[in-house]
Design a protein around this motif. Structure first.
Motif, mmCIF file in Angstrom:
data_model
loop_
_atom_site.group_PDB
_atom_site.id
_atom_site.type_symbol
_atom_site.label_atom_id
_atom_site.label_comp_id
_atom_site.label_asym_id
_atom_site.label_seq_id
_atom_site.Cartn_x
_atom_site.Cartn_y
_atom_site.Cartn_z
ATOM 1 N N SER A 1 15.718 28.099 75.240
ATOM 2 C CA SER A 1 14.558 28.738 74.646
ATOM 3 C C SER A 1 14.935 30.131 74.161
ATOM 4 C CB SER A 1 13.431 28.845 75.689
ATOM 5 O OG SER A 1 12.269 29.405 75.140
ATOM 6 N N TYR B 1 11.839 26.274 71.653
ATOM 7 C CA TYR B 1 12.186 25.511 72.845
ATOM 8 C C TYR B 1 13.027 24.311 72.453
ATOM 9 C CZ TYR B 1 8.534 28.156 75.227
ATOM 10 O OH TYR B 1 7.770 29.157 75.755
ATOM 11 N N ALA C 1 13.119 21.339 77.111
ATOM 12 C CA ALA C 1 12.285 22.362 77.739
ATOM 13 C C ALA C 1 10.808 22.287 77.337
ATOM 14 C CB ALA C 1 12.821 23.744 77.390
ATOM 15 N N LYS C 2 10.532 21.625 76.250
ATOM 16 C CA LYS C 2 9.151 21.603 75.724
ATOM 17 C C LYS C 2 8.185 21.008 76.728
ATOM 18 C CE LYS C 2 10.350 21.365 70.825
ATOM 19 N NZ LYS C 2 10.423 20.501 69.618
#
Length: 128
Positions: free
Chosen positions: A49, A59, A63-64
């Motif tokens: 990120s 992101y 990681a989203k």
């Protein structure tokens, strides 16, 4: 002297949460894009990120929906809030900084090789 000092890593069970902190000094925080990368031994460093001063965020797909990046500009600090952690999130997490503008042009997200400053890393271990 430029410093990026990470903290907040540790051991957590799958499904748990951690918040990483990176305290920056020695450069003008607002002129840089701040990022979090991670690396597993034997694998390439992966950008998780990043965030600009506007703020604009990026992101990685991994990681989203689970990680949130944010800054406290007054404290020159960037955070990575991580939730719903998985064993595959186990890695050393690094804070990094890249100039937001190159030749007066704003680039976002910066290319990996634009990151000028790096921290020493903090270990995150997620147990199953």
């Amino acid at each position: 002297e430029v410093q990026l000092v990470e903290s907040g890593g540790g051991l957590v069970q799958a499904g748990g949460s951690l918040e990483l902190t990176c305290a920056a000094s020695g450069f003008t925080f607002g002129d840089y894009v701040m990022a979090w990368f991670r690396q597993v031994p034997g694998k390439e460093r992966e950008e998780i990120s990043c965030i600009s001063s506007h703020p604009i965020t990026y992101y990685a797909d991994s990681a989203k929906g689970r990680f949130t990046i944010y800054t406290d500009a007054a404290a020159n600090t960037v955070y990575l809030q991580m939730s719903s952690l998985k064993p595959e999130d186990t890695a050393v997490y690094y804070c990094a900084a890249a100039p937001a503008y190159v030749d007066d042009t704003f680039y976002f997200p910066p290319a990996t090789d634009e990151y000028r400053f790096w921290g020493q890393g903090t270990q995150v271990t997620v147990s199953s």
